[in-house]
Design an enzyme around this catalytic site. Structure first.
Site, mmCIF file in Angstrom:
data_model
loop_
_atom_site.group_PDB
_atom_site.id
_atom_site.type_symbol
_atom_site.label_atom_id
_atom_site.label_comp_id
_atom_site.label_asym_id
_atom_site.label_seq_id
_atom_site.Cartn_x
_atom_site.Cartn_y
_atom_site.Cartn_z
ATOM 1 N N GLU A 198 0.825 -1.211 0.000
ATOM 2 C CA GLU A 198 0.000 0.000 0.000
ATOM 3 C C GLU A 198 0.856 1.256 0.000
ATOM 4 O O GLU A 198 0.686 2.144 0.840
ATOM 5 C CB GLU A 198 -0.995 0.007 1.154
ATOM 6 C CG GLU A 198 -2.228 -0.803 0.830
ATOM 7 C CD GLU A 198 -3.476 -0.319 1.529
ATOM 8 O OE1 GLU A 198 -3.352 0.347 2.558
ATOM 9 O OE2 GLU A 198 -4.573 -0.619 1.034
ATOM 10 N N GLU A 295 -6.127 -6.628 -2.201
ATOM 11 C CA GLU A 295 -6.829 -6.829 -0.930
ATOM 12 C C GLU A 295 -8.237 -6.311 -1.105
ATOM 13 O O GLU A 295 -8.441 -5.123 -1.338
ATOM 14 C CB GLU A 295 -6.189 -6.020 0.211
ATOM 15 C CG GLU A 295 -4.838 -6.497 0.641
ATOM 16 C CD GLU A 295 -4.216 -5.554 1.680
ATOM 17 O OE1 GLU A 295 -4.971 -4.930 2.462
ATOM 18 O OE2 GLU A 295 -2.988 -5.441 1.695
HETATM 19 C C1 IPT Z 1 -4.451 -2.308 4.212
HETATM 20 C C2 IPT Z 1 -3.124 -2.963 4.377
HETATM 21 O O1 IPT Z 1 -2.467 -3.143 3.166
HETATM 22 C C3 IPT Z 1 -3.203 -4.266 5.111
HETATM 23 O O2 IPT Z 1 -1.936 -4.644 5.516
HETATM 24 C C4 IPT Z 1 -4.134 -4.178 6.270
HETATM 25 O O3 IPT Z 1 -3.609 -3.278 7.178
HETATM 26 C C5 IPT Z 1 -5.473 -3.714 5.785
HETATM 27 O O4 IPT Z 1 -5.380 -2.491 5.181
HETATM 28 C C6 IPT Z 1 -6.508 -3.538 6.857
HETATM 29 O O5 IPT Z 1 -6.689 -4.678 7.576
HETATM 30 S S1 IPT Z 1 -4.201 -0.575 4.340
HETATM 31 C C7 IPT Z 1 -5.708 0.297 4.512
HETATM 32 C C8 IPT Z 1 -5.495 1.746 4.498
HETATM 33 C C9 IPT Z 1 -6.878 -0.135 3.866
#
Ligand code: IPT
Length: 994
Positions: A198, A295
């Protein structure tokens, strides 16, 4: 964040516009090209639609699962199998730098932290892996994956700054040598690789995005032997690091959590949360790569004092999956990964400061590895459809969201995906969160012309929060499904027989037609209308719980289900470890079973199924049994199996739950000890490190004390810290102001000699507390020691580049001691004041990195420093006691230990949890808190009054299910008068909120 997002988007578009060298479109697998215009490998390739593995299209549908959140390597296969059983073909994982390099230059990946068993298990289950080693990962992990010692470098984290580059080099080299070997090019499961995580936004005038940084990082990984494609995951479709930018990855992607993390009102779906412009942004940002969502929201994380994960599971439930996951499909995404699919546990202090011990995440698979959530079953239906749709879906081109074009009701929006032959139509409510029931007819372009369906009567419908994928000219083996309004679970072809399983919601009307067939015969159940028109066979029905089977032509068996019944169906490969490029429609069975079906094999004329049941279960092989098979076993037990007249092989697996008795923890023989001997007059802390640094590299946090008093400066990063200030009293002291940082929900307590002067009891998201405490009358010229015990809830993450939030210190960050330390002339309190400070955290700090439980498992308590929480500790001389529910008369910490035997019968999966009973959770700390150790593993941090977690699951493998277990509990009484925890229990837990 939104503001930063818009800005970035503009920046990214500008970058794109300035670079006209976009690659030409091509329908063929493209050779792998990065920077150097040459192929590094030809196994994982892609075009604008999808990935290819060994030349075969793969629609990647994966789940996120972190092995370090389940510290029992022998259970990793269980999770992989459960993900594979959902029809998923991939898993994405992070590696957490903090767990591997607790001391600069000392990398280790052994025991629990060894990656080999994880890769082995993935291969055995037949899933591809996406490797995401950071170095920054976020992930609600301690420091966002960064080791605490990064607080001691002055440079900006995640930038080309020399000290950050030097600090990360060893981890990058060491982890890459492990990951490189596990690439598919070396026979391993890894097919994609994500540098960074990210990398989406910068603050404080750092260069962002910094091409030198990303190019440098990618070069490091390439030089170390990573040859599979690089991917990225910007937080929103911003175009950062997309092809055409000056630091392009190979396959650009983004993340999305459309519901955010507030699970307080799980039935409330806010307006306009459904992304509807992703196809457009993709065409602007990366038209020549497959659409990848690295994600996608699979649940949510939760803060201290939050609403708890059952609510998050409900918030992101089966309806969410139906509407939102299918919307990803509508946007053309062919690489999807759901974060989290199994969350697990932040055991041993591995979480960031803003979360608690459970990392259940409300995911499809619960923290206790259970698959009872309906979202598991719904996700299975969707993923099986993706798998069954093969190239047709993976190569289809998405069109616009339409109203009035395909559906005759504007309340229904239809997004087409058009392939060479096959077309998909994703239908949803136009007001995506509507609870209304809407009816519609669909006009579909088919090879038999435009057809308005249903043709044989009735209308289609969407009841509330739902979305459906209708198809036209969909290949089912040698048959052409001219159209279907019913959704497809799967189809398989075995010899001359093809089996198609379709489903619809309760009482819905559905219709499908098969081209050029000789009509339909109902062979099971009744109530299906059929007709032949222009040589095509049409069937039409209303869904109900009764299964119907229709034979169309001579060899197509259509199994008609309602959705709830479909939840019991599984597809299972008969070849162990087959990944999706190796599967064929004939190497898989379709089986109706119960709770879980893991694997299948065929030998000796029998089908052997391995699965889990939680009730007497009818098992039925509906596809793949009619040829050369005469029997069935389930978990190696021979079943009385019979073929019905349609060739479905059926048997019953009996279930009778074993009697399981658990010890009553109250009646065990407990022993206890005062866990804060530091408060005794004769306590000698001379061997502790001096907290005597007068300067720090941690420029993120202004130093306001004469010497640095926070943990990371001296190598202490987890659990708790004890800081002691030795001073000679002036006799004029009356109060002390303490400014202490511990992270969300932390507590601290302070004493002068043995006299308690006060505590901060903790509060939801309060990370830093400022207290003015009364000091007892001190005698001039006498020696005193101030002792401060503070929780260390973990380091913060470091999401914004340039902000360096991870460097937020833990421990005493400021103090004023009027009457003792005169304010200095220049107004700061940094002038030497004669106080000599000592500090400790875990035994040896960073030098104690070789413990099998890793470097974060222990904090500063004397019992932890001396290993009294470990099995076989010499505690037999301690005083007998009633255990953690004993009344404590005064503030302080008491450690309780006991042991007990378990005798859980083998081959039963029995989730067990420890429960702390106390006050209702209001978000405000109240009176006491506790830590739990099971056989030496810290498996719970309980904050009375704050919560929301009171039930702490502990997996088999940490608990010895057949033999002795050592239990340790520390109870920290925070207030004058002490505390009395209400209860502490061991329970069989299942579906109990926590
Ligand atoms: C995103 C991250 O990449 C992941 O590691 C985890 O933290 C996830 O969110 C939330 O559980 S970052 C986010 C700003 C959506």
């Amino acid at each position: 964040m939104m503001k930063a997002g818009k800005l970035l988007l503009r920046l990214a578009l500008a970058l794109l516009a300035s670079n006209a060298s976009a690659r030409a479109l091509s329908g063929k697998p493209r050779d792998f090209i990065v920077h150097e215009e040459r192929a590094l490998q030809d196994i994982v390739t892609w075009d604008e639609h999808s990935l290819f593995v060994h030349g075969k299209r793969v629609n990647f549908w994966g789940g996120e699962f972190h092995p370090f959140r389940l510290p029992v390597p022998s259970l990793w296969l269980d999770i992989f199998q459960k993900i594979r059983a959902m029809g998923y073909n991939g898993v994405s994982f992070y590696s957490a730098w903090v767990l591997h390099e607790p001391k600069p230059g000392h990398f280790s990946a052994k025991g629990l932290f060894d990656w080999e068993p994880y890769f082995e298990a993935a291969k055995q289950a037949g899933v591809y892996l996406v490797a995401r080693p950071g170095p920054y990962i976020n992930a609600e992990v301690h420091g966002g994956g960064f080791p605490g010692w990064l607080q001691r470098i002055s440079g900006n984290l995640r930038t080309p700054d020399a000290d950050y580059q030097a600090a990360s080099k060893n981890y990058i080299e060491s982890i890459t040598s492990i990951l490189a070997k596990a690439q598919i090019t070396n026979g391993g499961p890894i097919i994609l690789f994500q540098p960074e995580n990210e990398y989406s936004a910068g603050l404080n005038n750092v260069t962002f995005p910094d091409a030198d940084y990303m190019n440098g990082l990618m070069k490091q990984f390439r030089d170390l032997g990573i040859v599979v494609p690089f991917i990225n995951n910007v937080a929103w479709p911003s175009g950062v690091n997309a092809p055409g930018t000056d630091a392009p990855v190979d396959i650009y992607g983004h993340d999305s959590y459309p519901f955010g993390m507030d699970c307080s009102d799980p039935k409330h779906w806010i307006d306009d949360a459904l992304p509807t412009n992703w196809r457009e942004t993709h065409l602007e940002q990366s038209p020549n790569t497959p659409y990848m969502i690295v994600e996608y929201q699979g649940g949510a994380f939760q803060p201290w004092g939050g609403d708890g994960f059952e609510k998050c599971a409900e918030f992101t439930n089966y309806e969410f999956e139906r509407v939102f996951y299918k919307n990803n499909i509508a946007a053309g995404a062919t690489i999807n990964n759901f974060y989290m699919t199994f969350g697990g546990t932040n055991w041993g202090n591995l979480g960031h400061a803003d979360g608690y011990t459970s990392y259940d995440y409300g995911a499809a698979i619960t923290e206790e590895r259970q698959v009872y959530r309906e979202k598991y079953s719904e996700a299975k239906l969707i993923a099986n459809f993706i798998a069954a749709s093969g190239d047709a879906l993976a190569s289809a081109t998405p069109g616009y969201n339409t109203t009035g074009e395909y559906a005759d009701n504007d309340a229904v929006t239809v997004t087409p995906l058009i392939g060479d032959k096959t077309k998909f139509f994703v239908a949803r409510q136009t007001k995506y969160n509507s609870l209304d029931s809407v009816s519609y007819k669909l006009t579909l372009p088919t090879s038999a012309g435009n057809l308005t369906i249903p043709q044989l009567g009735g209308t289609l419908s969407l009841h509330g929060r739902d979305s459906k994928i209708h198809v036209a000219d969909y290949p089912v083996g040698d048959y052409n499904l001219l159209y279907s309004s019913a959704e497809i679970f799967t189809w398989k072809k075995h010899g001359s027989r093809t089996t198609l399983v379709v489903y619809g919601g309760p009482n819905e009307q559905h219709e499908l037609a098969v081209s050029k067939t000789s009509g339909a015969t109902s062979v099971e159940g009744y109530g299906i209308k059929s007709s032949k028109r222009n040589g095509n066979t049409i069937i039409n029905w209303q869904s109900n719980p009764q299964r119907r089977v229709v034979r169309i032509g001579s060899g197509l068996y259509v199994v008609v289900l309602d959705r709830n019944s479909a939840y019991d169906y599984w597809t299972v490969s008969t070849e162990e470890g087959a990944t999706s490029h190796e599967l064929t429609p004939s190497s898989e069975l379709i089986v109706k079973a119960g709770y879980l079906l893991r694997t299948a094999s065929i030998s000796g004329g029998k089908i052997h199924l391995i699965g889990d049941i939680n009730a007497t279960t009818t098992v039925e092989v509906v596809a793949g049994a009619h040829e050369k098979v005469s029997g069935l076993t389930f978990n190696d037990e021979d079943l009385k199996a019979t073929f019905d007249r349609n060739g479905f092989l059926k048997a019953t697996v009996g279930f009778s739950a074993p009697e399981i008795t658990l010890p009553n923890l109250d009646s065990l023989a407990w022993r206890s000890v005062d866990a804060l001997p530091e408060l005794q007059p004769d306590y000698d802390d001379s061997a502790w490190p001096d907290a005597d640094h007068t300067e720090t590299n941690n420029t993120y946090w202004p130093l306001t004390t004469p010497t640095v008093l926070w943990g990371a400066e001296y190598g202490f990063h987890a659990g708790s810290l004890i800081t002691r200030g030795h001073f000679v009293a002036t006799g004029n002291e009356s109060v002390i102001h303490l400014n202490v940082s511990g992270g969300s929900a932390f507590a601290f307590s302070a004493w002068i000699n043995s006299t308690f002067i006060g505590s901060w009891d903790g509060s939801g998201e309060v990370k830093i507390a400022n207290l003015t405490l009364d000091v007892p009358k001190l005698s001039q010229g006498s020696n005193y020691v101030l002792t401060v015990l503070t929780d260390h809830m973990g380091h913060n993450g470091n999401w914004f580049v340039g902000y360096n939030e991870m460097k937020t210190p833990r421990g005493i960050i400021g103090y004023a001691f009027p009457g003792h330390t005169p304010p200095s002339a220049n107004g700061t309190s940094r002038a030497p004041d004669g106080i000599k400070w000592k500090i400790t955290g875990n035994l040896g700090g960073e030098d104690f990195h070789s413990g099998p439980r890793g470097s974060l498992n222990e904090g500063a308590l004397w019992v932890e420093r001396n290993g009294f929480h470990l099995p076989s500790a010499p505690t037999s001389s301690w005083k007998e006691n009633e255990g953690p529910t004993s009344a404590l008369g005064k503030p302080g910490v008491t450690f309780y230990t006991t042991s007990f035997d378990l005798d859980i019968p083998e081959s039963w999966d029995v989730p067990l949890s420890f429960v702390f009973n106390g006050d209702a959770f209001t978000g405000e700390g109240k009176g006491w808190r506790a830590q739990l150790w099971v056989n030496g593993y810290q498996f719970g941090k309980f904050a009375n009054g704050i919560g929301p977690q009171r039930r702490f699951p502990v997996p088999e493998g940490i608990l010895n299910y057949r033999g002795k277990n050592t239990l340790g509990v520390s109870v920290w009484a925070l207030e004058e008068g002490g505390a009395k925890p209400e209860g502490f229990e061991l329970v069989k837990a299942y579906k109990t909120p926590y």
